[in-house]
Design a protein around this motif. Structure first.
Motif, PDB file in Angstrom:
ATOM      1  N   TYR A 115       0.830  -1.206   0.000  1.00 29.37           N
ATOM      2  CA  TYR A 115       0.000   0.000   0.000  1.00 29.37           C
ATOM      3  C   TYR A 115       0.867   1.260   0.000  1.00 29.37           C
ATOM      4  CZ  TYR A 115      -3.475   3.410   1.572  1.00 29.37           C
ATOM      5  OH  TYR A 115      -4.286   4.502   1.689  1.00 29.37           O
ATOM      6  N   GLU A 116       1.925   1.255   0.787  1.00 26.90           N
ATOM      7  CA  GLU A 116       2.828   2.407   0.820  1.00 26.90           C
ATOM      8  C   GLU A 116       3.499   2.608  -0.535  1.00 26.90           C
ATOM      9  OE1 GLU A 116       5.506   5.502   1.910  1.00 26.90           O
ATOM     10  OE2 GLU A 116       3.486   4.884   2.486  1.00 26.90           O
ATOM     11  N   LEU A 117       3.901   1.519  -1.183  1.00 26.65           N
ATOM     12  CA  LEU A 117       4.504   1.646  -2.521  1.00 26.65           C
ATOM     13  C   LEU A 117       3.503   2.236  -3.515  1.00 26.65           C
ATOM     14  CD1 LEU A 117       6.432  -1.761  -2.734  1.00 26.65           C
ATOM     15  CD2 LEU A 117       7.352   0.494  -2.175  1.00 26.65           C
ATOM     16  N   GLY A 118       2.244   1.802  -3.425  1.00 23.81           N
ATOM     17  CA  GLY A 118       1.225   2.385  -4.296  1.00 23.81           C
ATOM     18  C   GLY A 118       1.017   3.863  -4.028  1.00 23.81           C
ATOM     19  N   LEU A 119       1.071   4.266  -2.755  1.00 25.53           N
ATOM     20  CA  LEU A 119       0.937   5.684  -2.420  1.00 25.53           C
ATOM     21  C   LEU A 119       2.080   6.503  -3.010  1.00 25.53           C
ATOM     22  CD1 LEU A 119      -0.174   5.542   1.328  1.00 25.53           C
ATOM     23  CD2 LEU A 119      -1.596   6.104  -0.643  1.00 25.53           C
ATOM     24  N   VAL A 120       3.287   5.946  -2.964  1.00 29.17           N
ATOM     25  CA  VAL A 120       4.441   6.662  -3.523  1.00 29.17           C
ATOM     26  C   VAL A 120       4.274   6.841  -5.028  1.00 29.17           C
ATOM     27  CG1 VAL A 120       6.929   6.534  -3.911  1.00 29.17           C
ATOM     28  CG2 VAL A 120       5.989   5.907  -1.686  1.00 29.17           C
ATOM     29  N   VAL A 121       3.751   5.828  -5.714  1.00 32.38           N
ATOM     30  CA  VAL A 121       3.501   5.952  -7.153  1.00 32.38           C
ATOM     31  C   VAL A 121       2.491   7.059  -7.416  1.00 32.38           C
ATOM     32  CG1 VAL A 121       2.570   4.780  -9.186  1.00 32.38           C
ATOM     33  CG2 VAL A 121       4.098   3.556  -7.631  1.00 32.38           C
ATOM     34  N   LEU A 122       1.392   7.093  -6.647  1.00 27.28           N
ATOM     35  CA  LEU A 122       0.387   8.155  -6.813  1.00 27.28           C
ATOM     36  C   LEU A 122       0.977   9.527  -6.517  1.00 27.28           C
ATOM     37  CD1 LEU A 122      -2.929   6.733  -5.281  1.00 27.28           C
ATOM     38  CD2 LEU A 122      -2.369   7.060  -7.690  1.00 27.28           C
ATOM     39  N   LEU A 123       1.835   9.596  -5.514  1.00 27.75           N
ATOM     40  CA  LEU A 123       2.400  10.882  -5.109  1.00 27.75           C
ATOM     41  C   LEU A 123       3.207  11.527  -6.224  1.00 27.75           C
ATOM     42  CD1 LEU A 123       2.922  12.917  -2.788  1.00 27.75           C
ATOM     43  CD2 LEU A 123       4.876  11.497  -2.126  1.00 27.75           C
ATOM     44  N   GLN A 359       5.934  -2.543  11.947  1.00 23.11           N
ATOM     45  CA  GLN A 359       4.600  -2.101  11.533  1.00 23.11           C
ATOM     46  C   GLN A 359       4.368  -0.645  11.921  1.00 23.11           C
ATOM     47  OE1 GLN A 359       1.723  -4.168   9.865  1.00 23.11           O
ATOM     48  NE2 GLN A 359       1.893  -1.999   9.392  1.00 23.11           N
ATOM     49  N   ALA A 360       4.870  -0.230  13.079  1.00 24.00           N
ATOM     50  CA  ALA A 360       4.761   1.171  13.477  1.00 24.00           C
ATOM     51  C   ALA A 360       5.527   2.066  12.509  1.00 24.00           C
ATOM     52  CB  ALA A 360       5.277   1.355  14.905  1.00 24.00           C
ATOM     53  N   TRP A 361       6.670   1.576  12.035  1.00 22.74           N
ATOM     54  CA  TRP A 361       7.472   2.354  11.087  1.00 22.74           C
ATOM     55  C   TRP A 361       6.728   2.543   9.773  1.00 22.74           C
ATOM     56  CZ3 TRP A 361       9.542   2.313   6.284  1.00 22.74           C
ATOM     57  CH2 TRP A 361      10.649   3.124   6.037  1.00 22.74           C
ATOM     58  N   ILE A 362       6.182   1.454   9.241  1.00 17.87           N
ATOM     59  CA  ILE A 362       5.553   1.550   7.920  1.00 17.87           C
ATOM     60  C   ILE A 362       4.233   2.307   7.986  1.00 17.87           C
ATOM     61  CG2 ILE A 362       4.284  -0.628   8.043  1.00 17.87           C
ATOM     62  CD1 ILE A 362       6.106   0.785   4.978  1.00 17.87           C
ATOM     63  N   ILE A 363       3.493   2.202   9.098  1.00 19.94           N
ATOM     64  CA  ILE A 363       2.227   2.944   9.164  1.00 19.94           C
ATOM     65  C   ILE A 363       2.502   4.431   9.360  1.00 19.94           C
ATOM     66  CG2 ILE A 363       1.744   2.856  11.653  1.00 19.94           C
ATOM     67  CD1 ILE A 363      -1.143   2.197  10.932  1.00 19.94           C
ATOM     68  N   SER A 364       3.602   4.779  10.013  1.00 19.99           N
ATOM     69  CA  SER A 364       3.988   6.188  10.100  1.00 19.99           C
ATOM     70  C   SER A 364       4.299   6.727   8.711  1.00 19.99           C
ATOM     71  CB  SER A 364       5.193   6.351  11.021  1.00 19.99           C
ATOM     72  OG  SER A 364       4.912   5.892  12.328  1.00 19.99           O
ATOM     73  N   ALA A 365       5.021   5.936   7.919  1.00 21.44           N
ATOM     74  CA  ALA A 365       5.322   6.344   6.547  1.00 21.44           C
ATOM     75  C   ALA A 365       4.039   6.469   5.723  1.00 21.44           C
ATOM     76  CB  ALA A 365       6.270   5.334   5.899  1.00 21.44           C
ATOM     77  N   ILE A 366       3.073   5.571   5.948  1.00 18.18           N
ATOM     78  CA  ILE A 366       1.805   5.621   5.205  1.00 18.18           C
ATOM     79  C   ILE A 366       1.048   6.902   5.523  1.00 18.18           C
ATOM     80  CG2 ILE A 366      -0.499   4.586   5.121  1.00 18.18           C
ATOM     81  CD1 ILE A 366       0.848   1.852   5.275  1.00 18.18           C
ATOM     82  N   VAL A 367       0.922   7.228   6.801  1.00 18.08           N
ATOM     83  CA  VAL A 367       0.176   8.421   7.204  1.00 18.08           C
ATOM     84  C   VAL A 367       0.820   9.682   6.627  1.00 18.08           C
ATOM     85  CG1 VAL A 367      -0.530   9.830   9.177  1.00 18.08           C
ATOM     86  CG2 VAL A 367      -0.731   7.345   9.289  1.00 18.08           C
ATOM     87  N   ILE A 368       2.142   9.758   6.685  1.00 15.44           N
ATOM     88  CA  ILE A 368       2.836  10.942   6.166  1.00 15.44           C
ATOM     89  C   ILE A 368       2.724  11.014   4.645  1.00 15.44           C
ATOM     90  CG2 ILE A 368       5.096  12.036   5.942  1.00 15.44           C
ATOM     91  CD1 ILE A 368       5.795  10.851   8.691  1.00 15.44           C
ATOM     92  N   THR A 369       2.822   9.872   3.955  1.00 15.53           N
ATOM     93  CA  THR A 369       2.692   9.872   2.493  1.00 15.53           C
ATOM     94  C   THR A 369       1.277  10.266   2.078  1.00 15.53           C
ATOM     95  OG1 THR A 369       4.321   8.071   2.410  1.00 15.53           O
ATOM     96  CG2 THR A 369       3.075   8.524   0.408  1.00 15.53           C
ATOM     97  N   GLU A 370       0.273   9.751   2.771  1.00 14.91           N
ATOM     98  CA  GLU A 370      -1.104  10.162   2.477  1.00 14.91           C
ATOM     99  C   GLU A 370      -1.276  11.671   2.669  1.00 14.91           C
ATOM    100  OE1 GLU A 370      -3.762   6.182   3.533  1.00 14.91           O
ATOM    101  OE2 GLU A 370      -3.535   7.774   5.024  1.00 14.91           O
ATOM    102  N   PHE A 371      -0.674  12.200   3.713  1.00 15.44           N
ATOM    103  CA  PHE A 371      -0.779  13.641   3.955  1.00 15.44           C
ATOM    104  C   PHE A 371      -0.108  14.424   2.835  1.00 15.44           C
ATOM    105  CE2 PHE A 371       1.036  17.515   5.916  1.00 15.44           C
ATOM    106  CZ  PHE A 371      -0.159  18.175   6.180  1.00 15.44           C
TER     107      PHE A 371
END
Length: 470
Positions: A115-123, A359-371
């Protein structure tokens, strides 16, 4: 004598701690496990590798090929994701949870990475391209939406209305009422603290007031905010969630192998209990215990609220309807990710874990990437100025937060005090025609600052060293 030793050995064999912790904490429930392992608990790395290769051989050489680049591209991306998930399930590190199976939580972790990789592509796309790319997941997307505002008519009792006197309340009772209830029920299970969960629920209602000039669906009546949402839906969800937390904290955790249970009823109960926690840890966040925990819990709350806001802003800027299955699927994944991440964060804050959890690391990255996606694609929305009373309210909240932090933890700031004193002395002496020798006086000031800082750190060692040295 030998018999007593054998009994003690058997008792130690029956008492087995979770693999995630070698030493049981005082806040963790006692666990009795007979140590039985079955075929499903063994590593199957070679089996998964063989099955994966056979699947690829079938898809590439046996399945009928199509001369369609769009179809082949989709199939290639899905196959690459499946290969990564297969690798992660068998090779990733275990997290703090082991039920229903450690492989399930490894899968959850790997999905969050995808999911994080997909967010980076969208970003890295333009907003129009990002919306178009989502059509490959759901062809009905990429259509501008008109989000519903709930704050148009706030009359509670209207006897002359054809739909009934309580038509306004009935209009607000949609599927999202259940979403509020179940969402905060599971958030209470994740956070395991009444005050922290209630504070987050209260803070999010304030955030809806703050951003209602930007997002239409944040516009609600006062009774919708504080009665339907905060008190009834959120409050009832938090109350029942914490009741279940209390039950889990006093429950006896006795685990026996399935084939060691004689009755069929007992076997069925054991199968159902496989989907319940292996053990339970009571959370005691204690944010005011020291400065580190105060800042850490504040950051956890901030990231929690930012993830909530991202849900609404992403729907708005990417044109995703609120009832789209993608939204529901993301929220369900966030519950699993958040459960592991909060447990890892709690262990890290308490010194049980030596490093920040995966998991805490990757969800932090997810929240920041979504923002970042929201900021990039929704700059026209975020640039809408805030009302003056909103600005002054949050400025006041920030000043109170800083003032309380300084007062509670007695921040002395010895270097700043010494620097300001030196500057004032220089000003006074320069005004009297006295000029300091910069090199010698600066060195002397640095020495004084170092000694003052050393004294401060010695006096406040428990505040700066958070880890529990065992």
């Amino acid at each position: 004598m030998n018999r007593n030793r054998n009994n003690a050995s058997a008792q130690s064999h029956r008492t087995k701690l979770p693999p995630s912790s070698k030493i049981r904490r005082s806040s963790e429930s006692m666990v009795f496990d007979d140590g039985t392992t079955t075929y499903f608990w063994r590593a199957h790395t070679v089996s998964v590798l063989v099955i994966g290769i056979i699947s690829l051989v079938y898809v590439v050489f046996i399945e009928e090929q199509r001369d369609d680049w769009e179809y082949n591209t989709k199939r290639g991306i899905i196959a690459a994701i499946c290969v990564f998930l297969a690798f992660g399930i068998t090779q990733a590190k275990d997290g703090p949870f082991i039920r229903p199976h450690p492989a399930f939580w490894r899968l959850v972790l790997c999905i969050s990475v995808v999911y994080e990789l997909g967010l980076v592509v969208l970003l890295l796309q333009t907003v129009s391209d990002a919306r178009f790319m989502l059509k490959y997941i759901d062809p009905t997307l990429n259509v501008q939406l008109d989000f519903k505002a709930y704050g148009g008519e706030c009359t509670i009792w209207d006897p002359n209305h054809p739909k009934g006197a309580l038509h306004n309340i009935a209009d607000k009772m949609d599927i999202f009422v259940f979403g509020h209830f179940f969402g905060w029920f599971f958030k209470a299970l994740i956070l395991r603290d009444f005050w922290l969960t209630t504070l987050l629920s209260f803070a999010f209602e304030l955030l809806e007031y703050t951003f209602e000039h930007q997002l239409p669906n944040f516009s609600e009546c006062w009774w919708d905010h504080w009665v339907l949402d905060f008190l009834l839906c959120n409050g009832l969800g938090v109350f029942l969630g914490l009741k279940y937390v209390r039950y889990l904290s006093i429950k006896e955790y006795k685990w026996h192998g399935l084939w060691n249970i004689p009755s069929y009823k007992g076997k069925m109960r054991r199968v159902v209990n496989q989907f319940s926690p292996y053990s339970w840890v009571q959370f005691k966040w204690r944010p005011t215990e020291n400065l580190f925990r105060w800042i850490f819990v504040s950051l956890v709350a901030f990231m929690f609220l930012l993830a909530e806001l991202n849900t609404f802003y992403l729907k708005f800027v990417l044109w995703v309807p609120p009832d789209n299955p993608m939204v529901t699927f993301r929220l369900i994944l966030y519950l699993f990710w958040g459960a592991v991440a909060i447990r890892e964060s709690y262990d890290y804050a308490g010194g049980v874990a030596k490093k920040f959890g995966q998991q805490a690391w990757i969800i932090s990255a997810i929240v920041i990437t979504e923002f970042m996606i929201v900021v990039k694609f929704g700059s026209d929305v975020l640039s809408i100025p805030f009302p003056s009373y909103i600005k002054w309210f949050w400025i006041s909240v920030f000043i109170i937060y800083i003032g309380f932090s300084v007062w509670k933890f007695q921040m002395k700031f010895p270097r700043i005090k010494l620097w300001s004193k030196t500057v004032l002395n220089n000003i006074n002496q320069n005004g009297n025609g006295v000029y300091l020798d910069s090199q010698s006086d600066y060195s002397e000031s640095e020495g004084n600052a170092s000694s003052a800082t050393s004294l401060y750190e010695a006096d406040n060692e428990p505040l700066t060293r958070r880890r529990l040295h065992k």
